[in-house]
Design a protein around this motif. Structure first.
Motif, short mmCIF file in Angstrom:
data_model
loop_
_atom_site.label_atom_id
_atom_site.label_comp_id
_atom_site.label_asym_id
_atom_site.label_seq_id
_atom_site.Cartn_x
_atom_site.Cartn_y
_atom_site.Cartn_z
N ALA A 149 0.75 -1.28 0.06
CA ALA A 149 -0.06 -0.01 -0.02
C ALA A 149 0.92 1.10 -0.05
N SER A 150 0.48 2.15 -0.64
CA SER A 150 1.11 3.69 -0.45
C SER A 150 0.36 4.52 0.56
N SER A 151 -0.64 4.15 0.96
CA SER A 151 -1.52 4.99 1.91
C SER A 151 -1.54 4.51 3.39
N ASP A 152 -0.97 5.26 4.16
CA ASP A 152 -0.96 4.95 5.78
C ASP A 152 -2.32 4.29 6.15
N ALA A 153 -3.71 5.20 5.61
CA ALA A 153 -4.71 4.64 6.04
C ALA A 153 -5.27 3.27 5.74
N VAL A 154 -4.58 2.80 4.51
CA VAL A 154 -4.99 1.58 3.82
C VAL A 154 -4.02 0.40 4.66
N LYS A 155 -2.81 0.95 5.14
CA LYS A 155 -1.94 -0.09 6.05
C LYS A 155 -2.81 -0.12 7.37
N ARG A 156 -3.25 0.88 7.96
CA ARG A 156 -3.84 0.93 9.12
C ARG A 156 -5.15 0.11 9.05
N ALA A 157 -5.77 0.01 8.21
CA ALA A 157 -7.12 -0.74 7.71
C ALA A 157 -6.42 -2.21 7.81
N GLY A 158 -5.41 -2.58 7.10
CA GLY A 158 -4.73 -3.98 6.99
C GLY A 158 -4.57 -4.46 8.50
N LEU A 159 -3.97 -3.57 9.42
CA LEU A 159 -3.59 -3.97 10.82
C LEU A 159 -5.06 -4.51 11.31
N GLU A 193 -2.85 1.63 -7.08
CA GLU A 193 -3.69 0.61 -7.72
C GLU A 193 -3.99 -0.25 -6.73
N PHE A 194 -3.13 -0.76 -5.70
CA PHE A 194 -3.16 -1.47 -4.59
C PHE A 194 -4.31 -1.12 -3.57
N ASP A 195 -4.22 0.00 -3.37
CA ASP A 195 -5.00 0.80 -2.28
C ASP A 195 -6.34 0.53 -2.71
N LYS A 196 -6.70 1.01 -3.83
CA LYS A 196 -8.25 0.95 -4.32
C LYS A 196 -8.58 -0.42 -4.60
N LEU A 197 -7.79 -1.39 -5.05
CA LEU A 197 -8.36 -2.71 -5.09
C LEU A 197 -8.63 -3.22 -3.76
N PHE A 198 -7.67 -2.87 -2.87
CA PHE A 198 -7.68 -3.63 -1.67
C PHE A 198 -8.87 -3.22 -0.70
N VAL A 199 -9.13 -1.63 -1.01
CA VAL A 199 -10.35 -1.25 -0.13
C VAL A 199 -11.81 -1.69 -0.49
N ASN A 200 -11.68 -1.85 -2.01
CA ASN A 200 -12.98 -2.08 -2.76
C ASN A 200 -13.37 -3.65 -2.58
N LEU A 201 -12.46 -4.38 -2.59
CA LEU A 201 -12.65 -5.93 -2.53
C LEU A 201 -13.13 -6.29 -1.13
N LEU A 202 -12.25 -5.59 -0.12
CA LEU A 202 -12.64 -5.90 1.41
C LEU A 202 -14.12 -5.23 1.90
N GLU A 228 -13.80 2.53 5.26
CA GLU A 228 -14.46 3.68 4.47
C GLU A 228 -13.49 5.02 4.90
N ASP A 229 -12.72 4.81 6.02
CA ASP A 229 -11.98 6.04 6.59
C ASP A 229 -10.94 6.37 5.44
N THR A 230 -10.57 5.31 4.58
CA THR A 230 -9.51 5.57 3.47
C THR A 230 -9.96 6.57 2.52
N GLY A 231 -11.15 6.70 2.30
CA GLY A 231 -12.03 7.65 1.32
C GLY A 231 -11.83 7.05 0.01
N LEU A 232 -11.41 5.71 -0.16
CA LEU A 232 -11.44 5.21 -1.43
C LEU A 232 -12.54 4.12 -1.77
N VAL A 233 -13.44 4.03 -1.05
CA VAL A 233 -14.51 3.04 -1.46
C VAL A 233 -15.50 3.76 -2.63
N ASP A 234 -15.65 2.93 -3.47
CA ASP A 234 -16.42 3.40 -5.02
C ASP A 234 -18.09 3.30 -4.51
N THR A 235 -18.57 4.16 -5.04
CA THR A 235 -20.13 3.95 -5.02
C THR A 235 -20.58 2.66 -5.71
N ALA A 236 -19.98 2.38 -6.82
CA ALA A 236 -20.22 1.05 -7.59
C ALA A 236 -19.96 -0.09 -6.42
#
Length: 231
Positions: A104-114, A160-169, A211-219
């Motif tokens: 991940a490139s985002s600290d928020a995504v890393k936090r979600a992973g933890l 790319e990882f950040d967006k894929l990770f957040v939306n899959l999870l 959701e706190d990452t701000g990367l969750v898509d409407t789709a």
């Protein structure tokens, strides 16, 4: 005439005894207060309560101290499916959370992973214990679809990882969240009921940090809505 010196000596002696007795009482009281404080202080070992686990109040215990599940209530097909899904969720979401720390490139995504690593490590232990108690067979690997998600995440990096990770999870958690609610609302088994309560708290926490990452898509949210409320 009275011997005032003798009376003074006796008075002093009585005063000393009173002072000594008072100090002894205060010392005992202090020990009791310190003991009570140690039992309830935030850092006290005795005050710590596991964040994950069963509140087995009201359930009978065997002579060995184990929960007697004979009277816990019937285990339905949905109850068993629920335990299987909890197990499979952990089998792919823990590797996903681990990947977030390096891809991940985002600290928020890393936090979600933890949060995923912590939450599902505890849930995985719990689901294995409950399944053993209830005689439910659990899988040893994630589903084929879930394994495919892990492969996708392994191949991605950065944004790319950040967006894929957040939306899959987020999609996965949203769908299982609905199943947990259904199980919790209708199960007649005490063990399943407690497990659903714990799973509900964990999944809700994971949805919040995703959701706190701000990367969750409407789709993604629409896909979850279509799955849990099909037209």
């Amino acid at each position: 005439m009275p011997d005032h010196r003798g009376m003074t000596a006796k008075a002093k002696a009585r005063t000393v005894l009173v002072v000594v007795a008072t100090l002894a009482v205060l010392a005992v009281g202090s020990v009791l207060v310190l003991k009570a404080s140690a039992q309830t202080a935030p850092g006290s070992t005795q005050a710590q309560v596991p964040a994950y686990g069963h509140d087995m109040a009201g359930m009978q215990l065997s002579s060995a101290g184990e929960a007697n599940v004979a009277n816990a209530g019937p285990v339905t097909a949905l109850d068993k499916t629920f335990l299987v899904k909890v197990r499979q969720a952990g089998l792919w979401e823990m590797p996903a959370g681990d990947l977030a720390q390096t891809h991940a490139s985002s600290d928020a995504v890393k936090r979600a992973g933890l949060h995923l690593l912590d939450g599902h490590s505890h849930l995985d232990q719990l689901v294995r214990e409950d399944a053993k108690m209830l005689g439910v067979t659990l899988p040893d690997q994630a589903s084929a679809e879930q394994q495919g998600w892990v492969r996708q995440l392994t191949a991605a990096q950065g944004l790319e990882f950040d967006k894929l990770f957040v939306n899959l999870l987020r999609a996965s958690h949203g769908k299982i969240f609905a199943t947990i609610a259904e199980v919790r609302a209708g199960t007649q088994n005490d063990v399943i009921r407690r497990h659903a309560t714990q799973a509900n708290q964990t999944v809700l926490d994971h949805m919040n940090v995703l959701e706190d990452t701000g990367l969750v898509d409407t789709a993604t949210l629409q896909d979850v809505a279509n799955t849990v409320n099909p037209k």
